[in-house]
Scaffold this motif. Sequence first.
Motif, PDB file in Angstrom:
ATOM      1  N   ILE A  16     -27.571-186.903 -65.666  1.00 54.23           N
ATOM      2  CA  ILE A  16     -27.142-185.511 -65.578  1.00 54.23           C
ATOM      3  C   ILE A  16     -27.146-184.978 -67.000  1.00 54.23           C
ATOM      4  CG2 ILE A  16     -25.212-183.975 -65.056  1.00 54.23           C
ATOM      5  CD1 ILE A  16     -24.480-186.075 -62.842  1.00 54.23           C
ATOM      6  N   VAL A 166     -22.613-179.290 -61.276  1.00 49.73           N
ATOM      7  CA  VAL A 166     -23.811-180.125 -61.331  1.00 49.73           C
ATOM      8  C   VAL A 166     -24.635-179.820 -60.083  1.00 49.73           C
ATOM      9  CG1 VAL A 166     -24.692-182.489 -61.329  1.00 49.73           C
ATOM     10  CG2 VAL A 166     -22.603-181.918 -62.617  1.00 49.73           C
ATOM     11  N   PHE A 169     -30.048-183.365 -61.114  1.00 51.11           N
ATOM     12  CA  PHE A 169     -30.111-184.405 -62.136  1.00 51.11           C
ATOM     13  C   PHE A 169     -31.557-184.476 -62.606  1.00 51.11           C
ATOM     14  CE2 PHE A 169     -30.749-186.792 -58.192  1.00 51.11           C
ATOM     15  CZ  PHE A 169     -31.755-187.690 -58.488  1.00 51.11           C
TER      16      PHE A 169
END
Length: 195
Positions: A16, A166, A169
């Motif tokens: 990430i 998030v 990734f």
Amino acid sequence: MVVPQTAQTQRLFTAIALPSEHKKELRRWVEQDVNELSFRKWTDFRDYHVTLQFLGDVATKDIPELEQALFQAAAAHSPFTLGIGEPGTFGRDGFPRVLWRVVTGQKDCLNQLHQSIVQATEPLGFKPEERPYRPHITVARSYTGQEPVPASIFQSDDRIGKPWEVGEFVLYATRMGQKPMYQIIQTIPLSRRNP
């Protein structure tokens, strides 16, 4: 699938990437609070990340199959929130081999994503690490000072920004000797479905 590194391979890992503002805030912390410490290697601020799985040297011809497995793993996960916490170290007390910042926020979601990636890549020949997964952001490596690292660096630091969402990734390739050293070769979005 994992092969010795040659011109036909790339050294890869999934991670990430930190948002730009968080990278800059972490760099400010390094410059103001810990820059005087003697570490052999400081992470370039553009390379700050949270590793998900180290993959090693991968044949270039096998990368599309790897990417497909990663997209499938990501599809099972919704976006989640992470933040940057307190400093910590790996290695001997006072003389660490790694200085890092802990990851805070929805760590259960992070751990589940890590597990999905490991499960998706194992049939392709990638072996999971034997040590437990400990998500962190590496700041420096190989302390070379004569005196122990001062305890003051572990004091609370509220200058690092708010948590961030998030939503993806990345698959990074390592470019030894370059700055930044990690190059994104694929961005893998998490599903936008509700959990």
